[in-house]
Design a protein around this motif. Structure first.
Motif, mmCIF file in Angstrom:
data_model
loop_
_atom_site.group_PDB
_atom_site.id
_atom_site.type_symbol
_atom_site.label_atom_id
_atom_site.label_comp_id
_atom_site.label_asym_id
_atom_site.label_seq_id
_atom_site.Cartn_x
_atom_site.Cartn_y
_atom_site.Cartn_z
ATOM 1 N N GLN A 188 0.814 -1.218 0.000
ATOM 2 C CA GLN A 188 0.000 0.000 0.000
ATOM 3 C C GLN A 188 0.848 1.269 0.000
ATOM 4 O O GLN A 188 0.413 2.317 -0.497
ATOM 5 N N ASP A 191 1.342 3.545 -3.149
ATOM 6 C CA ASP A 191 0.378 4.554 -3.589
ATOM 7 C C ASP A 191 0.886 5.972 -3.342
ATOM 8 O O ASP A 191 0.449 6.918 -4.011
ATOM 9 N N ASP A 209 0.963 -4.286 -14.304
ATOM 10 C CA ASP A 209 -0.339 -3.614 -14.397
ATOM 11 C C ASP A 209 -1.434 -4.469 -13.777
ATOM 12 O O ASP A 209 -2.314 -3.954 -13.070
ATOM 13 N N PHE A 212 -1.014 -4.312 -9.917
ATOM 14 C CA PHE A 212 -1.562 -3.074 -9.344
ATOM 15 C C PHE A 212 -3.070 -3.197 -9.162
ATOM 16 O O PHE A 212 -3.631 -2.848 -8.113
ATOM 17 N N GLU A 213 -3.741 -3.682 -10.210
ATOM 18 C CA GLU A 213 -5.197 -3.802 -10.156
ATOM 19 C C GLU A 213 -5.616 -4.816 -9.096
ATOM 20 O O GLU A 213 -6.572 -4.578 -8.336
ATOM 21 N N GLY A 216 -5.454 -3.234 -5.728
ATOM 22 C CA GLY A 216 -6.175 -1.979 -5.581
ATOM 23 C C GLY A 216 -5.281 -0.758 -5.507
ATOM 24 O O GLY A 216 -5.631 0.231 -4.852
ATOM 25 N N LEU A 217 -4.152 -0.806 -6.175
ATOM 26 C CA LEU A 217 -3.202 0.309 -6.141
ATOM 27 C C LEU A 217 -3.454 1.268 -7.294
ATOM 28 O O LEU A 217 -3.869 0.856 -8.375
ATOM 29 N N ARG A 218 -3.202 2.534 -7.041
ATOM 30 C CA ARG A 218 -3.343 3.568 -8.063
ATOM 31 C C ARG A 218 -1.952 4.161 -8.298
ATOM 32 O O ARG A 218 -1.574 5.156 -7.663
ATOM 33 N N PRO A 219 -1.185 3.561 -9.195
ATOM 34 C CA PRO A 219 0.224 3.953 -9.335
ATOM 35 C C PRO A 219 0.395 5.369 -9.876
ATOM 36 O O PRO A 219 -0.290 5.778 -10.809
ATOM 37 N N HIS A 220 1.310 6.091 -9.239
ATOM 38 C CA HIS A 220 1.691 7.431 -9.712
ATOM 39 C C HIS A 220 2.986 7.268 -10.512
ATOM 40 O O HIS A 220 4.096 7.286 -9.969
#
Length: 295
Positions: A188, A191, A209, A212-213, A216-220
């Motif tokens: 986590q 994020d 990819d 990440f999904e 539940g990660l929202r990669p920056h």
């Protein structure tokens, strides 16, 4: 056009000596012989290369262009004798390896390590797209291709493969980002961090990819790189954190000042050895494969 290199050499010598007489004396030839051979070169090239100047000659614009290239040719030629003698007296084992785009260079180095200490080794590494490298392998211009996938099911190519490496992914970063991640659980913490990733052409990127999904990660994402070594360099300079196989990460903290943020037990980088069946018995390739099997 058939280029006479003897004529080119005499022209080059005249240019260096600044006159026909001095060039003829150096070569033990008659001035007329040197003059005739230089004129023959001019006729074959279709341009005047020398023009009179006082008691000597100077280069024309065309002559300067020809002389620059001749200088390069004969400078290289001076090394031929040494290289031929070395090849004839010192045994060399040539190993031509193709590396598909996006592979971790650190992991590749670890796989090649068993042969790097061989004094006979002459290593040639080529990086490129998988289709091109496999074509070169099928034509026996390469001895081995290291790829993120196995050999395609194309009987006509005569290729075989086996997986050499399946290594968990480790996330690495410089101290500034390792400290920022401290106190938050992995993964986590990613994020909150700038990420450096391989570009979409790499087999690992597709798995990243999906990972990440899954978590539940929202990669920056602040950077994408085809070259994993360049990616590590930008990470070292503080741009962000990045994924690398555990097999390739062993030397990173010592050599790059990078720290581990966490390990992905459910995400791996794979490297496969692809060989042409006619070239299965290359001793260095076999040593690489045997070391990976036992390691």
């Amino acid at each position: 056009m058939h280029l006479n290199y003897r004529h080119l050499y005499l022209f080059w010598l005249v240019a260096k000596e600044g006159g026909l007489s001095r060039a003829a004396e150096r070569e033990g030839l008659a001035v007329q012989t040197v003059s005739e051979q230089v004129r023959a070169l001019e006729r074959s090239l279709g341009h005047q290369l020398l023009k009179p100047s006082g008691r000597g000659v100077v280069l024309t614009e065309a002559g300067r262009a020809a002389c620059a290239r001749a200088e390069e040719i004969f400078r290289i030629g001076q090394h031929i004798a040494d290289e031929v003698r070395q090849a004839a007296t010192e045994p060399v084992l040539r190993l031509a390896v193709g590396l598909t785009d996006g592979l971790s260079k650190l992991a590749v180095h670890a796989l090649l390590a068993p042969v790097l200490g061989d004094a006979r080794l002459r290593l040639l590494c080529h990086e490129g797209e998988s289709a091109h490298l496999l074509g070169e392998l099928a034509l026996h211009r390469l001895d081995l291709v290291l790829a993120g996938h196995g050999a395609p099911a194309t009987p006509g190519l005569g290729l075989g493969s086996e997986r050499l490496l399946s290594s968990p992914i480790v996330w690495m970063g410089p101290p500034v980002w390792a400290e920022a991640a401290a106190g938050r659980p992995f993964p986590q913490c990613l994020d909150d961090l700038p990420l450096l990733l391989p570009t979409a052409h790499a087999a690992l990127r597709l798995r990243l990819d999906a990972w990440f999904e899954q978590h539940g990660l929202r990669p920056h994402i602040v950077g994408e790189f085809e070259d994993s070594a360049l990616l590590a360099l930008f990470a070292e300079r503080g741009l962000g954190v990045f994924p690398v196989s555990a097999a390739g990460a062993a030397d990173l903290p010592r050599s790059h000042g990078l720290s581990s943020l966490g390990r992905c037990g459910d995400l791996h980088e794979e490297i496969h050895a692809i060989r042409a069946r006619r070239g299965m018995h290359h001793p260095l390739v076999q040593r690489i494969v045997d070391a990976a099997r036992t390691g």
